[in-house]
Design an enzyme around this catalytic site. Structure first.
Site, PDB file in Angstrom:
ATOM      1  CG  HIS A  50      -1.894  -1.184   1.232  1.00 37.56           C
ATOM      2  ND1 HIS A  50      -1.841  -2.054   2.196  1.00 37.56           N
ATOM      3  CD2 HIS A  50      -3.045  -1.303   0.590  1.00 37.56           C
ATOM      4  CE1 HIS A  50      -2.812  -2.887   2.107  1.00 37.56           C
ATOM      5  NE2 HIS A  50      -3.538  -2.309   1.136  1.00 37.56           N
ATOM      6  CD  GLU A 162       1.026  -4.560 -12.959  1.00 34.53           C
ATOM      7  OE1 GLU A 162       2.051  -5.356 -12.563  1.00 34.53           O
ATOM      8  OE2 GLU A 162       1.141  -3.767 -13.807  1.00 34.53           O
TER       9      GLU A 162
END
Length: 299
Positions: A50, A162
Site C-alpha cells: 500500500h 497488480e
C-alpha cells in the site's frame, strides 16, 4: 479509534473524512484551484505494498493524495473473513501521516451504502471466472465500491496493485464501459525478500504456513522461465513447483492473455495462481513472455 459513526478530524497535516458529501466538496474545491487528485483505495491493514501505491500517487507535486480505508462488506461472501479481516485504523493513520498523505476517507458502512442499497455493479462474464468462480459476487461488490469511490473523489488517477490482477482488469473494463473520467494506474506487486506477495491476509499465516506459501511465487518464477516453450511448458513448470508443497491446496493455476482471455500462442500472457495455505486463501500472478527468449519479472 474506530472509523464508524464519528465525525472527521485533522491530525498534523492529515485530514480524515467520514462523510462522502464532505470529501466530495473538498476534492472538487481542490481541483478548482488546479490541483490534481490521486486516489489510493484500500481496506486498511496497510503494508509496504500500500505504501508503494501511496509513494507513486505522491510523485506529482501538484497532486493531492486521498487514501480510502474501508472494509467493504459487499465483496465478502457469507463464509469469508469480513468479521476477522485485519483492522488497524490507528496504525494506518500513522502510516498515512508518515507517508505525507493529505486526505483519508474512512466512512462507516452506513455512510457508504445507506440503509437500503438496491443498485450495484455487475462484473460480467469475467467476474464469474478465476476468483469469481470461487467467490461468487465478490467482483460485483468490489466494482460497486470502486465506482462509488471514483464518483465521490473524482480522481485524475487511481492506483491499484497488480497483485489483484483480475480486479485491475475489471476496474479498467468498468472505466471503459461506463465512460468514467478517471485513469487507472496499475503498480507492480511488492514482495517480501523471499518472494511472497505482500497481502494483509499474510498476517493469518503461521511461520510454517508462511514457508509453504513461498511455493506460489516460486511457481510463477518457474513458469515465467519456461515461457519459451509455450503455454503447456509454463503450466507444467509452475505446477511441478506447487506439487512440492502438499499443504498448499491449489484452487487454480491458469495462463491467460493480459486481458484475461485465452492465452496467446506468443507474446505477453499472465500466469495466475490461487491456493489455500491452512485456512488462508492467497493469490498471485506474473507476466510471462510466450515463445520469446526473454523472461519477465514477477508482477
Amino acid at each position: 479509534m474506530s472509523p464508524s459513526g464519528s465525525p472527521g478530524f485533522t491530525r498534523g497535516g492529515l485530514t480524515v473524512h467520514r462523510e462522502p458529501a464532505e470529501l466530495a466538496r473538498v476534492t472538487r474545491a481542490l481541483r478548482a484551484t488546479g490541483r490534481k487528485i490521486h486516489l489510493v483505495p484500500t481496506m486498511g491493514a496497510l503494508h509496504r505494498g500500500h505504501l508503494e501505491l501511496i509513494r507513486r500517487a505522491r510523485r506529482d507535486i501538484n497532486s493531492v493524495t486521498v487514501v480510502s480505508i474501508f472494509v467493504n462488506p459487499l465483496q465478502f461472501g457469507p463464509n469469508e473473513d469480513f468479521d476477522r479481516y485485519p483492522r488497524s485504523f490507528e496504525a494506518d493513520l500513522a502510516a498515512c501521516e508518515d507517508a505525507g498523505v493529505e486526505l483519508v476517507f474512512a466512512p462507516s458502512v452506513e455512510a457508504m451504502y445507506g440503509t437500503d442499497p438496491q443498485i450495484t455493479v455487475h462484473s460480467g462474464p469475467l467476474g464469474e471466472q478465476l476468483e469469481g468462480a470461487t467467490r461468487p459476487g465478490h467482483f460485483d461488490g468490489m466494482l460497486t465500491v470502486v465506482l462509488k469511490l471514483l464518483n465521490i473523489v473524482r480522481p485524475d488517477l487511481a492506483f491499484f496493485g497488480e497483485k489483484d490482477y483480475q480486479q485491475l482488469v475489471l476496474i479498467r473494463r468498468m472505466v471503459r464501459d461506463l465512460n468514467l473520467d478517471a485513469r487507472i494506474q496499475g503498480i507492480p506487486t511488492v514482495r517480501e525478500p523471499e518472494g511472497l506477495a505482500l497481502s494483509s491476509r499474510n498476517a493469518y499465516l503461521t511461520e510454517e504456513q508462511h514457508s509453504a506459501a513461498l511455493a506460489l511465487s516460486a511457481s510463477l518464477t518457474a513458469g515465467a522461465h519456461a515461457g519459451t516453450g509455450g503455454a503447456e511448458a509454463v503450466l507444467k513448470a509452475a505446477g511441478e513447483v506447487l506439487a512440492t508443497e502438499p499443504s498448499v491446496k491449489v484452487d487454480y493455476l491458469e495462463l491467460r492473455d493480459t486481458e484475461l482471455g485465452p492465452a496467446p500462442a506468443e507474446g505477453e500472457a499472465r500466469l495466475l495462481v490461487a491456493a489455500k495455505v491452512g485456512a488462508t486463501r492467497l493469490i498471485d500472478n506474473a507476466l510471462v513472455l510466450l515463445g520469446s527468449p526473454g523472461v519477465s519479472e514477477q508482477a
